[in-house]
Write a protein that holds these residues in place. Structure first.
Motif, PDB file in Angstrom:
ATOM      1  N   GLU A  85       2.606  17.684  -5.343  1.00  0.00           N
ATOM      2  CA  GLU A  85       3.012  16.839  -4.215  1.00  0.00           C
ATOM      3  C   GLU A  85       2.903  17.647  -2.926  1.00  0.00           C
ATOM      4  N   LEU A 252       8.129   5.592  -2.792  1.00  0.00           N
ATOM      5  CA  LEU A 252       7.361   5.446  -4.024  1.00  0.00           C
ATOM      6  C   LEU A 252       6.026   4.727  -3.824  1.00  0.00           C
ATOM      7  N   THR A 253       6.074   3.420  -3.614  1.00  0.00           N
ATOM      8  CA  THR A 253       4.850   2.631  -3.740  1.00  0.00           C
ATOM      9  C   THR A 253       3.797   2.978  -2.688  1.00  0.00           C
ATOM     10  N   ARG A 255       3.370   5.853  -1.183  1.00  0.00           N
ATOM     11  CA  ARG A 255       2.827   7.177  -1.504  1.00  0.00           C
ATOM     12  C   ARG A 255       1.925   7.103  -2.732  1.00  0.00           C
ATOM     13  N   ASN A 256       2.341   6.323  -3.736  1.00  0.00           N
ATOM     14  CA  ASN A 256       1.506   6.171  -4.930  1.00  0.00           C
ATOM     15  C   ASN A 256       0.132   5.615  -4.571  1.00  0.00           C
ATOM     16  N   TRP A 259      -1.945   8.365  -3.027  1.00  0.00           N
ATOM     17  CA  TRP A 259      -2.373   9.346  -4.022  1.00  0.00           C
ATOM     18  C   TRP A 259      -3.482   8.786  -4.903  1.00  0.00           C
ATOM     19  N   ALA A 260      -3.414   7.489  -5.226  1.00  0.00           N
ATOM     20  CA  ALA A 260      -4.484   6.868  -6.000  1.00  0.00           C
ATOM     21  C   ALA A 260      -5.801   6.923  -5.233  1.00  0.00           C
ATOM     22  N   HIS A 281       6.717   8.762 -10.220  1.00  0.00           N
ATOM     23  CA  HIS A 281       5.498   8.216  -9.613  1.00  0.00           C
ATOM     24  C   HIS A 281       4.490   7.763 -10.670  1.00  0.00           C
ATOM     25  N   LEU A 282       4.711   8.183 -11.916  1.00  0.00           N
ATOM     26  CA  LEU A 282       3.787   7.851 -13.001  1.00  0.00           C
ATOM     27  C   LEU A 282       4.449   6.930 -14.017  1.00  0.00           C
ATOM     28  N   SER A 287       3.230   2.231 -10.023  1.00  0.00           N
ATOM     29  CA  SER A 287       2.954   3.647 -10.257  1.00  0.00           C
ATOM     30  C   SER A 287       1.574   4.032  -9.740  1.00  0.00           C
ATOM     31  N   VAL A 288       1.292   5.317  -9.776  1.00  0.00           N
ATOM     32  CA  VAL A 288      -0.044   5.788  -9.406  1.00  0.00           C
ATOM     33  C   VAL A 288      -1.094   5.125 -10.294  1.00  0.00           C
ATOM     34  N   GLN A 289      -0.789   5.031 -11.594  1.00  0.00           N
ATOM     35  CA  GLN A 289      -1.751   4.407 -12.502  1.00  0.00           C
ATOM     36  C   GLN A 289      -2.014   2.952 -12.131  1.00  0.00           C
TER      37      GLN A 289
END
Length: 304
Positions: A85, A252-253, A255-256, A259-260, A281-282, A287-289
């Motif tokens: 992070e 969370l959302t 930032r996820n 990152w994606a 976050h996963l 989530s990132v996924q």
């Protein structure tokens, strides 16, 4: 609300979340593990010449928990670079970030920002943490909440020095692997600093209410993490995020999603990368996924 803070507490002191596109691999059964052992969840996103491992961390752990082994260590060893992070800052960098984003020397005192009915509980929390009554008065509410949470967890035996990021960073240094960050410390602090005054006060008051059970909360989250059960971890975190949609979006959302996008861009270059971010976050919806679905990328759970 305390469980939200657990993922950030180590970064703040130093001084301070399902598949992508569609998880095709069946979910492994959650194992009963001997005490002291952990098999946290690990995912991989790959194409013909790029492999990105996604590992969810816990920022503060008790010493002696064995998790940096088996598939996690194998994935780390195969990777040519490590992405966290934020890279672990020096004490000087952390102090500068605190002064910039968390300290308020000109505005009203922290206690004056709280509703009158919440001030006695705040005073008790400060005393229970072993701090002088005025110790947090110049801090922003979000950072005061983080400080109180970390001090409470340290009394329960949790130690930022035993957190996953510390272990990964040290291993990368010893192996000569480059380490970079998805964010900077100033950015991460800025997410909190950008919260509305109302959201920050809610963050603090809800945290204070949860401090007496913070030990139970982190124990529950660590147990879900060590058993490789992101669905249970997501359920626990979602319970905590219902208080403030603003907090969930900012922390969370949003930032996820960023990152994606970073992962999607990194997939265009060959290599193997070990990405380690807070386990929340996963886990679960948003989530990132989940965010990777828009790029038609799939994260597959690594069986071990």
């Amino acid at each position: 609300m305390s469980s939200i803070l657990l993922r950030f507490a180590a970064a703040f002191t130093l001084m301070t979340a399902a598949p992508a596109w569609a998880q095709s691999a069946p979910k492994p059964a959650v194992a009963d593990l001997p005490a002291g052992e952990a098999d946290p969840a690990l995912w991989v996103v790959k194409d013909k010449d790029t492999t990105i491992y996604l590992f969810g961390t816990i920022h503060v752990l008790k010493p002696g928990l064995s998790w940096f082994d088996e598939a996690v260590k194998t994935a780390f060893d195969k990777s040519g670079e490590v992405v966290l992070e934020i890279p672990m800052p020096t004490p000087e960098q952390a102090q500068a970030a605190v002064m910039k984003s968390a300290v308020n020397v000109t505005g009203p005192k922290l206690s004056e920002k709280l509703p009158a009915a919440e001030r006695p509980l705040y005073a008790k929390a400060v005393a229970d943490a072993g701090l002088p009554s005025g110790a947090l008065e110049q801090l922003d509410p979000w950072f005061a909440a983080s400080t109180l949470t970390l001090l409470t967890l340290q009394k329960q035996g949790y130690d930022p020095e035993s957190g996953a990021e510390r272990t990964i960073s040290q291993a990368a240094k010893e192996a000569g692997k480059p380490v970079s960050g998805l964010e900077t410390l100033d950015q991460q602090f800025g997410f909190f600093d950008s919260l509305s005054d109302a959201a920050q006060v809610t963050f603090l008051t809800e945290t204070i209410k949860e401090l007496p059970t913070a030990g139970d909360a982190i124990n529950k989250m660590v147990d879900q993490w060590r058993r490789g059960d992101p669905d249970a971890l997501a359920a626990t975190m979602n319970e905590e995020m219902t208080v403030s949609p603003e907090l969930k979006r900012v922390l969370l959302t949003d930032r996820n999603a960023r990152w994606a996008k970073w992962i999607e861009e990194r997939m265009k270059r060959p290599g193997t990368v070990f990405v380690a971010v807070g386990a929340g976050h996963l886990a679960g919806s948003g989530s990132v996924q989940d965010a990777l679905k828009r790029y038609k990328l799939r994260a597959t759970r690594v069986k071990y």
